[in-house]
Each structure stands twice: as C-alpha cells, then as structure tokens.
Design an enzyme around this catalytic site. Sequence first.
Site, PDB file in Angstrom:
ATOM      1  N   PHE A   1       0.902  -1.401   0.084  1.00  0.00           N
ATOM      2  CA  PHE A   1       0.050   0.086   0.180  1.00  0.00           C
ATOM      3  C   PHE A   1       1.090   1.112  -0.086  1.00  0.00           C
ATOM      4  CE2 PHE A   1      -2.815   3.269   1.694  1.00  0.00           C
ATOM      5  CZ  PHE A   1      -4.280   2.885   1.193  1.00  0.00           C
TER       6      PHE A   1
ATOM      7  N   HIS B   1      -1.023 -12.543   3.813  1.00  0.00           N
ATOM      8  CA  HIS B   1      -1.104 -12.354   5.276  1.00  0.00           C
ATOM      9  C   HIS B   1      -2.149 -12.258   5.853  1.00  0.00           C
ATOM     10  CE1 HIS B   1      -2.222  -8.418   3.473  1.00  0.00           C
ATOM     11  NE2 HIS B   1      -2.967  -8.299   4.593  1.00  0.00           N
TER      12      HIS B   1
ATOM     13  N   ASP C   1      -4.571 -10.426   8.704  1.00  0.00           N
ATOM     14  CA  ASP C   1      -5.011  -9.220   9.740  1.00  0.00           C
ATOM     15  C   ASP C   1      -5.063  -9.609  10.954  1.00  0.00           C
ATOM     16  OD1 ASP C   1      -4.287  -7.600   7.556  1.00  0.00           O
ATOM     17  OD2 ASP C   1      -6.401  -7.044   7.410  1.00  0.00           O
TER      18      ASP C   1
ATOM     19  N   HIS D   1      -5.111  -4.615  14.148  1.00  0.00           N
ATOM     20  CA  HIS D   1      -5.102  -3.967  12.679  1.00  0.00           C
ATOM     21  C   HIS D   1      -6.048  -2.675  12.602  1.00  0.00           C
ATOM     22  CE1 HIS D   1      -3.933  -2.448   8.798  1.00  0.00           C
ATOM     23  NE2 HIS D   1      -5.193  -3.165   8.360  1.00  0.00           N
TER      24      HIS D   1
ATOM     25  N   HIS E   1     -13.879  -4.412   7.389  1.00  0.00           N
ATOM     26  CA  HIS E   1     -13.050  -4.751   8.552  1.00  0.00           C
ATOM     27  C   HIS E   1     -14.033  -4.771   9.952  1.00  0.00           C
ATOM     28  CE1 HIS E   1      -9.520  -4.147   5.721  1.00  0.00           C
ATOM     29  NE2 HIS E   1      -8.824  -5.067   6.520  1.00  0.00           N
TER      30      HIS E   1
END
Length: 209
Positions: free
Chosen positions: A18, A52, A54, A58, A160
């Site tokens: 990112f 990955h 999270d 996070h 999220h």
Amino acid sequence: MRTIWDISPPVSDRSPVFPGDTAYQQRWTATLDTHCPVNVAEIRLSTHLGAHADAPLHYDPHGPSAGHMALEPFLGPCRVIHARHGRPLIEPADLLPHLSNCPPRILVSTTAKAKYDAWSDHFTAFAPSSLQLLADQGIQLVGIDTPSVDPASSKTLESHQVLRHHAMRVLENLVLDEIAPGDYELIALPLALIQADASPVRAILRSLD
C-alpha cells in the site's frame, strides 16, 4: 498423496505494498566465506506484505495481536468461490448460490490473474453486507486474492469492522489463479508476533482426498 496448491505470492523487493507502507528490504549480516560458515540475512517489511493474516489489532485498538490469535480458524476445511466479475465489490448475490453445506472458511477468487508485482488501487473488495451474510452463516474466516477486504480508498474500513464485530479472521493477498471452485483443506498459520497488527503466512490448500 493429497495434492497441495501454494496460494501465497512470492515475497521480494518487487512485492507491492500500500502506498507509504514498508517495502521488502534485505541485507546480509553474515556471508558464507572462508571466515564465516553461514549466510544470515536481516529483513524489513510491512506486516501486510504478501499473503497475510490481519489481526484485530489492525483495526481495533483493543484487539488481539497476531501472536495472540487462536490458530484454529486458519486450519481446516474451506470453500473456494469464484467472483471474477471485475466489479468493485463482492455482493451477497455472488456468494449465496455457493453457501449450501459450507465449511467455516471461505476464500474468494476475484480474478484469473492475481496482481503481486505492482500496486493498483483498482481491486475487488467485499461489500460489508457480504461479510455480514457470511457471519450469519457461521463463517469463521474469509480470504481474498486482493490486498484488502475494503476498497483502497476506504477511510472507515466498514468490511474490517464487520470482521471485528463478529470476531472473524481474514487472509488477504492470496493467489487463487489456478484454484477451481470447490472444497479444500486450508493451512495458513500466522507467526506468533506478539506485538504485531498482522502476520505473513505461507498459505496452502490440500485436496480433501
């Protein structure tokens, strides 16, 4: 022998991150020669580089770190679903036809060719309503072959937050190019990084028989 598929992208200094995040960097702290019996490397990288997991930390200041997550969600039967329509969001209608007798882990393939050598803001993410649907179905873990379950431009990270609310786990940056829709065994264990907000994984699928 059961078939194994590696669904992790290669990790190197070419791996995209990112914008503003930490790219992969490596230097040799020891090199094998007549005076040294080993090669030893030091690496620096974002916890979100490559495949990955999270951790809740996070997106939740009080959430557990990567090293405090239970391992069970990252190991066991899963279903791969194709939603390769090229639209910005995976909607509930993309998932509903594939949820009958579903195992507790869902991986969604959004493209026939994962982008793991250049960053792009244009990728498919989850609509929050889709993750709510999966939570209602008892899904413990979701995975996707893009950098995030939220769009790159999101500042609220609504998807999220659905994961946080339902204590669901997530895998991002998978490579599902060659994986046919269907059921598999997933193995994608995070490292015991006690202070980290995420962890790299070496994610694989195994055939069920």
